[in-house]
Design a protein around this motif. Structure first.
Motif, mmCIF file in Angstrom:
data_model
loop_
_atom_site.group_PDB
_atom_site.id
_atom_site.type_symbol
_atom_site.label_atom_id
_atom_site.label_comp_id
_atom_site.label_asym_id
_atom_site.label_seq_id
_atom_site.Cartn_x
_atom_site.Cartn_y
_atom_site.Cartn_z
ATOM 1 N N MET A 1 0.842 -1.187 0.000
ATOM 2 C CA MET A 1 0.000 0.000 0.000
ATOM 3 C C MET A 1 0.885 1.249 0.000
ATOM 4 O O MET A 1 1.923 1.291 0.625
ATOM 5 C CB MET A 1 -0.918 -0.015 1.219
ATOM 6 N N MET A 2 0.436 2.244 -0.692
ATOM 7 C CA MET A 2 1.167 3.498 -0.804
ATOM 8 C C MET A 2 1.024 4.313 0.479
ATOM 9 O O MET A 2 -0.046 4.355 1.076
ATOM 10 C CB MET A 2 0.594 4.283 -1.992
ATOM 11 N N THR A 3 2.112 4.955 0.888
ATOM 12 C CA THR A 3 2.053 5.837 2.055
ATOM 13 C C THR A 3 1.494 7.197 1.646
ATOM 14 O O THR A 3 1.429 7.536 0.459
ATOM 15 C CB THR A 3 3.446 6.048 2.675
ATOM 16 N N ARG A 4 1.125 7.981 2.643
ATOM 17 C CA ARG A 4 0.621 9.333 2.385
ATOM 18 C C ARG A 4 1.690 10.174 1.676
ATOM 19 O O ARG A 4 1.392 10.929 0.760
ATOM 20 C CB ARG A 4 0.216 9.989 3.705
ATOM 21 N N ARG A 5 2.955 10.034 2.106
ATOM 22 C CA ARG A 5 4.037 10.790 1.449
ATOM 23 C C ARG A 5 4.247 10.307 0.018
ATOM 24 O O ARG A 5 4.519 11.103 -0.873
ATOM 25 C CB ARG A 5 5.332 10.684 2.243
ATOM 26 N N GLY A 6 4.121 9.002 -0.195
ATOM 27 C CA GLY A 6 4.233 8.459 -1.545
ATOM 28 C C GLY A 6 3.129 8.974 -2.449
ATOM 29 O O GLY A 6 3.361 9.341 -3.601
ATOM 30 N N LEU A 7 1.905 9.027 -1.917
ATOM 31 C CA LEU A 7 0.774 9.542 -2.665
ATOM 32 C C LEU A 7 0.994 11.013 -3.017
ATOM 33 O O LEU A 7 0.758 11.428 -4.151
ATOM 34 C CB LEU A 7 -0.513 9.382 -1.855
ATOM 35 N N GLY A 8 1.480 11.781 -2.058
ATOM 36 C CA GLY A 8 1.751 13.201 -2.311
ATOM 37 C C GLY A 8 2.803 13.395 -3.386
ATOM 38 O O GLY A 8 2.638 14.220 -4.290
ATOM 39 N N TRP A 9 3.863 12.600 -3.309
ATOM 40 C CA TRP A 9 4.936 12.697 -4.311
ATOM 41 C C TRP A 9 4.413 12.316 -5.692
ATOM 42 O O TRP A 9 4.618 13.040 -6.666
ATOM 43 C CB TRP A 9 6.106 11.783 -3.914
ATOM 44 N N LEU A 10 3.727 11.181 -5.796
ATOM 45 C CA LEU A 10 3.268 10.702 -7.095
ATOM 46 C C LEU A 10 2.238 11.642 -7.707
ATOM 47 O O LEU A 10 2.287 11.938 -8.905
ATOM 48 C CB LEU A 10 2.696 9.289 -6.963
ATOM 49 N N SER A 11 1.325 12.154 -6.901
ATOM 50 C CA SER A 11 0.288 13.048 -7.423
ATOM 51 C C SER A 11 0.888 14.360 -7.935
ATOM 52 O O SER A 11 0.282 15.024 -8.781
ATOM 53 C CB SER A 11 -0.785 13.319 -6.375
ATOM 54 N N GLU A 12 2.069 14.737 -7.457
ATOM 55 C CA GLU A 12 2.724 15.957 -7.954
ATOM 56 C C GLU A 12 3.095 15.854 -9.426
ATOM 57 O O GLU A 12 3.331 16.858 -10.082
ATOM 58 C CB GLU A 12 3.974 16.283 -7.126
ATOM 59 N N ALA A 13 3.130 14.650 -9.967
ATOM 60 C CA ALA A 13 3.433 14.472 -11.391
ATOM 61 C C ALA A 13 2.250 14.883 -12.265
ATOM 62 O O ALA A 13 2.432 15.191 -13.446
ATOM 63 C CB ALA A 13 3.800 13.016 -11.674
ATOM 64 N N ALA A 14 1.053 14.871 -11.705
ATOM 65 C CA ALA A 14 -0.151 15.193 -12.477
ATOM 66 C C ALA A 14 -0.146 16.650 -12.914
ATOM 67 O O ALA A 14 0.407 17.514 -12.234
ATOM 68 C CB ALA A 14 -1.400 14.899 -11.643
ATOM 69 N N ASP A 15 -0.807 16.913 -14.039
ATOM 70 C CA ASP A 15 -0.969 18.295 -14.480
ATOM 71 C C ASP A 15 -1.773 19.085 -13.451
ATOM 72 O O ASP A 15 -1.521 20.258 -13.234
ATOM 73 C CB ASP A 15 -1.665 18.342 -15.842
ATOM 74 N N LEU A 16 -2.730 18.409 -12.810
ATOM 75 C CA LEU A 16 -3.539 19.014 -11.742
ATOM 76 C C LEU A 16 -3.423 18.114 -10.510
ATOM 77 O O LEU A 16 -4.273 17.239 -10.286
ATOM 78 C CB LEU A 16 -5.000 19.144 -12.179
ATOM 79 N N PRO A 17 -2.377 18.303 -9.703
ATOM 80 C CA PRO A 17 -2.138 17.418 -8.562
ATOM 81 C C PRO A 17 -3.325 17.301 -7.607
ATOM 82 O O PRO A 17 -3.625 16.205 -7.121
ATOM 83 C CB PRO A 17 -0.932 18.044 -7.862
#
Length: 181
Positions: A1-17
């Motif tokens: 399972m992804m951690t909260r920090r991992g989710l935050g990092w990965l979502s930063e790649a999105a055009d609209l995080p």
């Protein structure tokens, strides 16, 4: 399972995080298309070689970041820091004159990634979910390239062995004629 920090990092790649995080808050299993080249690059391998590469990296305690699988297309994606292509390809070329097949997704590419909490039967799943932001250590790209070559050779040898074994007569394999195992 992804951690909260991992989710935050990965979502930063999105055009609209923020939109990405909202989508995942509504449905944590939902895959999301993210551009590569800003927050991460990705090396995509055929499933058998990719799973073996991942297993070898883990077994030998080598650096490995997030790794995902797309079971429908039978591919495995390894996340690297942006700009790792040259180091990865240079290492591949020193390991073998004929590198195994791969796709490198960098700037101007898109990767569909699993949601933070996919189930085991989902098309997109994590072999290793993001826990934190990828560090810029060069060893991850080098280890991936070296283990890719080793895993590819192992899979090829296993295939050759299986083919040779299937061509041998039943008696040579220790089976009695006319009996199925």
């Amino acid at each position: 399972m992804m951690t909260r920090r991992g989710l935050g990092w990965l979502s930063e790649a999105a055009d609209l995080p923020e939109h990405c995080r909202e989508v995942w808050a509504d449905d944590p299993r939902r895959p999301y298309a993210l551009p590569t080249g800003r927050v991460f690059d990705m090396v995509v391998l055929e499933q058998r070689v990719g799973v073996e590469t991942f297993d070898q990296l883990e077994r030998h305690h080598m650096p490995v970041g997030p790794v995902m699988a797309d079971w429908a297309t039978r591919q495995v994606g390894f996340f690297l820091v942006p700009g790792s292509r040259e180091r990865f390809e240079r290492t591949l070329s020193t390991e073998t004159p004929e590198p195994p097949a791969y796709r490198y997704l960098g700037k101007d590419c898109v990767a569909v990634v699993p949601g933070p909490m996919p189930l085991s039967g989902d098309r997109y799943t994590w072999l290793r979910a993001p826990m934190v932001r990828l560090d810029s250590a060069p060893t991850r790209a080098v280890a991936l390239a070296a283990m890719l070559v080793a895993a590819h050779e192992l899979v090829c040898r296993a295939d050759r062995y299986g083919e040779a074994l299937s061509r041998r007569p039943a008696i040579a394999r220790g089976e009695e004629p006319g009996h199925d195992r």
